[in-house]
Design a protein around this motif. Structure first.
Motif, short mmCIF file in Angstrom:
data_model
loop_
_atom_site.label_atom_id
_atom_site.label_comp_id
_atom_site.label_asym_id
_atom_site.label_seq_id
_atom_site.Cartn_x
_atom_site.Cartn_y
_atom_site.Cartn_z
N ASP A 143 0.38 -1.34 0.04
CA ASP A 143 0.34 0.21 0.22
C ASP A 143 0.95 1.69 -0.30
OD1 ASP A 143 0.82 0.32 2.85
OD2 ASP A 143 -0.92 -0.57 3.44
N TRP A 144 0.21 2.52 0.17
CA TRP A 144 1.56 3.68 0.21
C TRP A 144 1.84 4.13 1.02
CZ3 TRP A 144 3.41 6.69 -3.14
CH2 TRP A 144 3.87 8.08 -2.53
N TYR A 146 3.19 1.79 2.96
CA TYR A 146 4.95 1.08 2.74
C TYR A 146 5.44 1.50 1.83
CZ TYR A 146 7.36 -2.93 2.51
OH TYR A 146 8.19 -4.54 2.15
N ALA A 147 4.86 1.32 0.65
CA ALA A 147 5.64 1.64 -0.44
C ALA A 147 6.41 3.11 -0.47
CB ALA A 147 4.71 1.66 -1.75
N SER A 148 5.98 4.19 -0.07
CA SER A 148 5.83 5.42 -0.01
C SER A 148 7.07 5.72 0.77
CB SER A 148 5.58 6.75 0.73
OG SER A 148 4.50 6.50 1.41
N LYS A 149 7.14 5.02 2.16
CA LYS A 149 8.45 4.40 3.03
C LYS A 149 9.96 3.62 2.61
CE LYS A 149 10.67 5.15 6.96
NZ LYS A 149 10.86 7.39 7.70
N ALA A 150 9.42 3.00 2.12
CA ALA A 150 10.63 1.71 1.43
C ALA A 150 10.75 2.96 0.36
CB ALA A 150 9.80 0.80 1.01
N VAL A 151 10.62 3.51 -0.71
CA VAL A 151 10.96 4.24 -1.84
C VAL A 151 12.09 5.18 -1.10
CG1 VAL A 151 10.49 5.91 -3.40
CG2 VAL A 151 10.01 3.72 -3.56
N THR A 284 4.08 -4.13 -6.35
CA THR A 284 2.42 -3.54 -6.52
C THR A 284 2.57 -4.31 -7.40
OG1 THR A 284 3.19 -2.12 -8.03
CG2 THR A 284 3.80 -1.49 -5.87
N ASP A 285 0.53 -3.63 -7.80
CA ASP A 285 -0.10 -4.91 -8.72
C ASP A 285 -0.78 -3.20 -9.78
OD1 ASP A 285 -1.95 -3.05 -6.91
OD2 ASP A 285 -2.87 -5.23 -6.72
N GLY A 286 -1.19 -3.67 -10.63
CA GLY A 286 -1.68 -2.51 -12.02
C GLY A 286 -2.25 -1.32 -11.62
N ALA A 287 -3.28 -1.98 -9.87
CA ALA A 287 -3.72 -0.42 -9.28
C ALA A 287 -3.51 -0.34 -9.03
CB ALA A 287 -5.24 -1.87 -9.00
N PHE A 288 -2.36 -0.66 -8.11
CA PHE A 288 -1.32 0.50 -7.68
C PHE A 288 -0.71 1.49 -7.92
CE2 PHE A 288 2.64 1.79 -5.79
CZ PHE A 288 2.21 2.30 -4.77
N ARG A 289 0.10 0.86 -9.21
CA ARG A 289 0.47 1.98 -10.20
C ARG A 289 0.14 2.95 -10.56
NH1 ARG A 289 3.08 -3.24 -10.63
NH2 ARG A 289 1.69 -4.10 -12.75
N TYR A 293 1.75 5.21 -9.77
CA TYR A 293 3.29 5.17 -9.71
C TYR A 293 4.44 6.82 -10.36
CZ TYR A 293 6.72 4.25 -13.60
OH TYR A 293 8.64 4.53 -14.19
N LYS A 294 3.39 6.97 -9.96
CA LYS A 294 4.43 8.21 -10.73
C LYS A 294 4.42 9.24 -9.61
CE LYS A 294 2.23 9.80 -15.19
NZ LYS A 294 1.43 10.71 -15.95
N LYS A 295 4.08 9.28 -8.70
CA LYS A 295 4.31 9.47 -7.01
C LYS A 295 5.48 8.89 -6.69
CE LYS A 295 1.69 10.89 -4.12
NZ LYS A 295 0.39 11.14 -3.33
N LEU A 296 5.52 7.79 -6.93
CA LEU A 296 6.86 7.23 -5.84
C LEU A 296 7.95 7.60 -6.89
CD1 LEU A 296 5.76 3.11 -5.68
CD2 LEU A 296 6.03 5.08 -4.03
N ILE A 297 7.92 7.51 -8.10
CA ILE A 297 9.36 8.31 -8.94
C ILE A 297 8.99 9.57 -8.94
CG2 ILE A 297 9.51 8.86 -11.98
CD1 ILE A 297 9.29 5.41 -10.46
#
Length: 391
Positions: A143-144, A146-151, A284-289, A293-297
């Protein structure tokens, strides 16, 4: 049983080094359900009267002789030992020198010891589960929070590597060359394994995309792992296997997430984009990206830029946005290639997970029975690359 004895023997040494008297040991195997293939994992507790128990985690090499030679697996443990014994200390020195606040400092597992010897290579670290850390369920998209912290952690890791190169160029080059030499055969090994796994990936691609998918992979220059791992404009020491199964995380009461990377056996000089794309497409899956996706980048680059300034460096000179966007464009095909290669292993059902320790384990061990998530996850990736115009 032999691996457990290796772990227990090293635990005995650590107990003495940590001044435990009249101690007792508890050792138990850890089963990851397909999250780990090349090691046997153990949990251990050292207990003694009037002293706080020490809980540790260890992994012992478990790979058959032919794969050991081809993948230089014994040396992978040497890489991880160097990371904890040398690189972590250098990174902590740099952070302290620049007065980096605690919330922006990297957190590593405490390292207690290691041993070598054929099929006895062992690493022992603190048991993070004792402090509330756990692994993400590899069968679920992150989820966001987790992903945002990992990135964010990944970007800090790469920014610190850039500072290391700027301030200690000779040492950075020495470590980079050593790691690259140990791992020099891995990309070619992946190239060979990919040829065996590709037909199984092609088989699950939707019919409307099958021909373009197949056409993309007929150009061997596009799927050469040797080229993918070559740095572009700014080399950094990448993690090399930055996915949820190698990240310990803890959910806090305030909704924040703490993330600590583990398993540094694949650290090497490369483009940081490789770690970034690998995390995104393995976790991540397609729905998450579609949503993030752009926010993580963007988060990745803005965090690098912020941390470079914290180290007294000018991002426009060290790693400009132009450099970042150029590298992202150059390496973007890697997300598709590594998905076609590795998603089947990441999403394999526990009962079908291969063991690289088996006598007959070889390249074909990477060809696993597709799990129930594989087709959907891979087709999500294909849809992304069609939308982006790369397929």
């Amino acid at each position: 049983m032999e691996s457990e004895k290796v772990f227990r023997d090293l635990l005995e040494e650590i107990a003495k080094e940590q001044n435990y008297k009249e101690y007792s040991l508890e050792v138990s195997p850890i089963f990851t359900g397909g999250a780990n293939y090349s090691s046997l994992l153990f949990g251990g507790t050292i207990s003694a009267p009037n002293k706080e128990s020490l809980k540790v985690f260890g992994k012992v090499a478990a790979m058959n002789p032919s794969l050991r030679d081809e993948m230089a697996s014994s040396a992978l443990f040497d890489i991880e030992r160097i990371v904890y014994e040398e690189l972590v200390k250098i990174y902590e020195k740099i952070e302290k020198k620049h007065g980096i606040p605690e919330e922006d400092r990297l957190v590593f597992c405490k390292f207690y010891g290691s041993s070598s010897g054929v099929n006895q290579e062992t690493i022992i670290l603190e048991d993070l589960t004792a402090n509330g850390y756990t692994l993400h369920d590899r069968m679920k998209s992150v989820d966001w929070p987790y992903a945002s912290k990992a990135v964010e952690v990944l970007a800090k890791f790469h920014a610190l590597s850039m500072c290391y190169e700027e301030e200690y160029p000779d040492s950075f080059e020495r470590h980079g060359k050593h790691f690259a030499t140990i791992l020099k055969n891995i990309p070619d090994f992946f190239n060979k394994a990919f040829k065996m796994t590709f037909p199984h990936s092609l088989a699950v691609v939707k019919e409307e995309n099958k021909e373009r998918f197949k056409a993309f992979f007929t150009d061997e220059d596009k799927i050469d792992f040797c080229q993918f791992f070559k740095p572009v404009r700014k080399p950094v020491l990448i993690h090399g296997d930055y996915r949820p199964s190698n990240l310990m995380h803890r959910n806090n009461a305030d909704g924040s997430v703490d993330v600590i990377p583990v398993d540094f056996q694949s650290i090497q000089p490369s483009s940081g984009i490789i770690d970034l794309l690998y995390f995104i497409f393995m976790g991540t899956d397609g729905a998450f990206r579609k949503k993030y996706y752009k926010k993580l980048i963007e988060l990745y680059y803005t965090t690098i830029s912020r941390m470079l300034r914290a180290y007294g460096l000018n991002p426009d000179k060290v790693y400009s946005r132009e450099d970042f966007e150029y590298e992202l464009k150059e390496k973007l095909p890697y997300g598709l290639v590594v998905s076609a290669f590795a998603l089947s292993m990441v999403t394999v059902e526990s009962v079908d997970a291969p063991s690289l320790a088996e006598e007959r384990a070889g390249l074909d061990s990477f060809v696993v029975k597709p799990g129930k998530l594989f087709a959907g996850r891979l087709n999500d990736v294909v849809d992304d690359y069609v939308e982006w115009g790369l397929l």
